[in-house]
Design an enzyme around this catalytic site. Structure first.
Site, PDB file in Angstrom:
ATOM      1  CG  ASN A 206      -1.743   1.249   1.355  1.00  0.00           C
ATOM      2  OD1 ASN A 206      -1.902   1.999   0.400  1.00  0.00           O
ATOM      3  ND2 ASN A 206      -2.279   1.486   2.545  1.00  0.00           N
TER       4      ASN A 206
ATOM      5  CE  LYS B 131      -0.104   3.309   4.863  1.00  0.00           C
ATOM      6  NZ  LYS B 131       0.053   3.506   6.321  1.00  0.00           N
TER       7      LYS B 131
ATOM      8  CG  HIS C 155      -5.823   1.796   5.308  1.00  0.00           C
ATOM      9  ND1 HIS C 155      -5.337   2.740   6.204  1.00  0.00           N
ATOM     10  CD2 HIS C 155      -4.804   0.917   5.112  1.00  0.00           C
ATOM     11  CE1 HIS C 155      -4.090   2.438   6.522  1.00  0.00           C
ATOM     12  NE2 HIS C 155      -3.740   1.334   5.877  1.00  0.00           N
TER      13      HIS C 155
ATOM     14  CD  GLU D 240      -5.503  -1.246   8.529  1.00  0.00           C
ATOM     15  OE1 GLU D 240      -4.486  -1.045   7.867  1.00  0.00           O
ATOM     16  OE2 GLU D 240      -6.483  -0.492   8.543  1.00  0.00           O
TER      17      GLU D 240
ATOM     18  CB  SER E 149       5.280  -1.505  11.710  1.00  0.00           C
ATOM     19  OG  SER E 149       4.813  -0.191  11.915  1.00  0.00           O
TER      20      SER E 149
END
Length: 248
Positions: free
Chosen positions: A9, A11, A94, A166, A212
């Site tokens: 991703n 972003k 998300h 997540e 992470s």
């Protein structure tokens, strides 16, 4: 057997020029692997990246979409637009969309249904904040997000949903849930699906960990029995790091 899925991703990073340079460096990462690989670029880069990936096993993903095919929704992108340029996956719900752009379980639900209608595979994000975890309500939060998000989705589509767990407190912070904690929550998520839709569907759905994920922890994460892949942020922006993730 569930095929692991590593999804990058990006972003709001990379210009079109940067995106094309990066995808040229990583387009062969899935050629000799049993891992499915997806890159989710900003909207502006999707067309250019799609052209490069035509002869690659790397799949193309978008980071969001509207649930309508067209209309007076200034600034939005429709599922038909994504499908037309070769997008295979779309991230939905998300935590950053929920936090900054008022995404709700109801809009997530609309988007999931629309994605399937238009031949797109949703990567549906769920997860708790640090405050919610410390209050001991993380399971309740995640369960509600899942059940509300997929409510009314036809069962024939369910096996193609990818769920990305997540923990919000581990996104972009450098903190990571322990591999055991992540595995436990993902096992819990699978059990939610089992109770609602049966064991067959629960065993087919892929559930990723996102938070992470980096080259130095991906092997430990992917060795967990319940974890089927990773939704990766910062480490997907460097070709060498992304290659190491795919080769976990």
């Amino acid at each position: 057997m569930r095929i692991p899925l590593i999804a990058g991703n990006w972003k709001m990073n990379k210009t079109v020029t940067d995106a094309i340079e990066l995808v040229n460096e990583i387009k062969d990462v899935a050629n000799n692997t049993d891992v499915e690989v997806v890159v989710c670029t900003p909207f502006i880069s999707l067309v250019g990246v799609s052209e490069i990936l035509k002869d690659s096993n790397v799949k193309l993903g978008a980071q969001n979409m509207h649930w309508e095919e067209s209309g007076a929704y200034t600034g939005e992108i429709s599922p038909t637009m994504l499908k037309d340029i070769g997008v295979d996956y779309v991230i939905i719900g998300h935590s950053e969309r929920r936090q900054y752009f008022n995404e709700t379980d109801e809009t997530v639900n609309k988007k999931i249904k629309s994605a399937f209608i238009h031949g797109l595979n949703p990567i549906v994000c769920v997860g708790e904040t640090l405050e919610q975890r410390e209050s001991g309500i993380q399971r309740e939060i995640v369960k509600n997000q899942i059940l509300k998000g997929i409510d009314g989705v036809e069962e024939k589509y369910l096996k193609n949903i990818v769920i990305a767990y997540e923990p919000i407190w581990a996104i972009g912070t450098g903190k990571t849930a322990s591999s055991e904690d992540a595995n436990e929550m993902i096992g819990y998520i699978r059990n939610i699906i089992k109770e609602k839709y049966g064991e067959e569907i629960s065993e087919e759905i892929r559930i990723q960990y996102g938070g992470s994920v980096k080259p130095n922890n991906v092997t430990e994460i992917m060795n967990q029995v319940e974890i089927d892949g990773a939704l990766v942020g910062g480490a997907s922006l460097k070709a060498d790091d992304f290659r190491k993730l795919v080769d976990f």
